[in-house]
Write an enzyme that holds these catalytic residues in place. Structure first.
Site, mmCIF file in Angstrom:
data_model
loop_
_atom_site.group_PDB
_atom_site.id
_atom_site.type_symbol
_atom_site.label_atom_id
_atom_site.label_comp_id
_atom_site.label_asym_id
_atom_site.label_seq_id
_atom_site.Cartn_x
_atom_site.Cartn_y
_atom_site.Cartn_z
ATOM 1 N N LYS A 222 44.784 2.354 -22.372
ATOM 2 C CA LYS A 222 43.726 2.138 -21.703
ATOM 3 C C LYS A 222 43.465 3.494 -20.661
ATOM 4 O O LYS A 222 44.389 4.330 -20.534
ATOM 5 C CB LYS A 222 43.735 1.027 -20.718
ATOM 6 N N ARG A 256 48.716 -7.495 -25.808
ATOM 7 C CA ARG A 256 47.578 -7.034 -26.947
ATOM 8 C C ARG A 256 47.905 -5.699 -26.945
ATOM 9 O O ARG A 256 47.560 -4.704 -25.957
ATOM 10 C CB ARG A 256 45.858 -7.330 -26.231
#
Length: 287
Positions: A222, A256
């Site tokens: 991210k 995830r």
């Protein structure tokens, strides 16, 4: 509490790897490597071999880009879900979508989970989950419009906002008929947040775990990791695993991920340190 994801159940001491499978030509991470259906299916086979319990199939990248209609999104994911369901009956299939019509179609094709990355932007998605017998992932996005980047979003307390919004979403899902054991909450790192917000959520994730709902974290590669370390996509694994370890210590249940093996090892080690998991082998000093 037993976690129920569609036709699959898991005990409360189980941690789960949710492997990302992008049916898109423009993903920020894999740059379309699994856009072709056969390549996406090869990715499913690989992550299953690596031990992933869940695959999360997405037909639209999260970032701004070319408009993708509901019909096009369905064309990318529905038949693929059916193919994966037929090949892997014991695999949990999740679909990353915020659209109720897509959710209904993938549930009919065999999906077990609707992963709503956009915080309930389509209020009818909970009905699709309930009617399709699927679990739902309730995320916090601060009310941003799907596929837009956050800009100068402020919170008095980002963790309190994430808890309030995901619990309200969970209540809507349960009112629609989704069983409580099929509701998962997700602080949604980066979505509707700046890097400081995502770091705060990571540091205080235990407050979300304390709600009693299973917590999913989506940390892999991210932007908050990249900005914190000043690293591009493709060089963020160590930072991702550091954030993963902090979330694992706090008690996150579902991860995830792009890298299944490395994340599994990190989570298992942390859960063993925390006393929630026994070592696979412990003979040192005993024989």
């Amino acid at each position: 509490m037993t976690l129920r994801l569609g036709r699959h159940t898991f005990t409360d001491d189980a941690t789960l790897m949710m492997a990302i499978v992008n049916r898109t030509p423009d993903s920020f991470y894999d740059q379309g490597a699994t856009w072709a259906e056969d390549k996406a299916f090869e990715r499913v086979a690989l992550v299953v071999e690596q031990g992933a319990e869940i695959v999360d199939i997405g037909g639209i990248k999260a970032a701004p880009g070319v408009e993708i209609s509901e019909a096009e999104e369905k064309a990318r994911v529905v038949d693929f879900v059916a193919r994966v369901r037929a090949a892997y009956p014991s695999l949990v299939i999740s679909v990353d979508t915020w659209r109720a019509s897509v959710g209904a179609a993938v549930c009919a094709a065999g999906a077990d989970v609707l992963n709503d990355a956009w915080g309930g932007a389509d209020p009818e998605l909970v009905d699709a989950a309930a009617e399709g017998g699927a679990a739902i992932i309730c995320t916090h996005t601060g009310g941003v419009t799907p596929r837009t980047r956050p800009y100068r979003i402020e919170y008095d307390d980002v963790v309190a906002a994430a808890i309030d919004d995901t619990l309200a979403y969970a209540a809507r899902a349960e009112a629609a008929g989704v069983p409580r054991e099929s509701v998962v909450i997700d602080p949604a790192h980066d979505f509707g947040k700046n890097t400081f917000h995502s770091l705060e959520l990571t540091r205080r994730l235990g407050e979300m775990v304390a709600t009693g709902y299973p917590v999913l974290v989506s940390l892999s590669n991210k932007d908050f990791v990249g900005e914190t370390l000043d690293l591009p996509v493709g060089s963020r694994l160590s930072g991702t695993l550091a954030a993963t370890a902090v979330c694992a210590l706090a008690g996150a249940r579902i991860y995830r991920v792009h890298e299944v093996v490395e994340t599994r090892q990190t989570v298992d080690m942390v859960w063993s340190i925390a006393g929630r998991r026994l070592p696979r082998r412990a003979i040192r000093g005993l024989q």
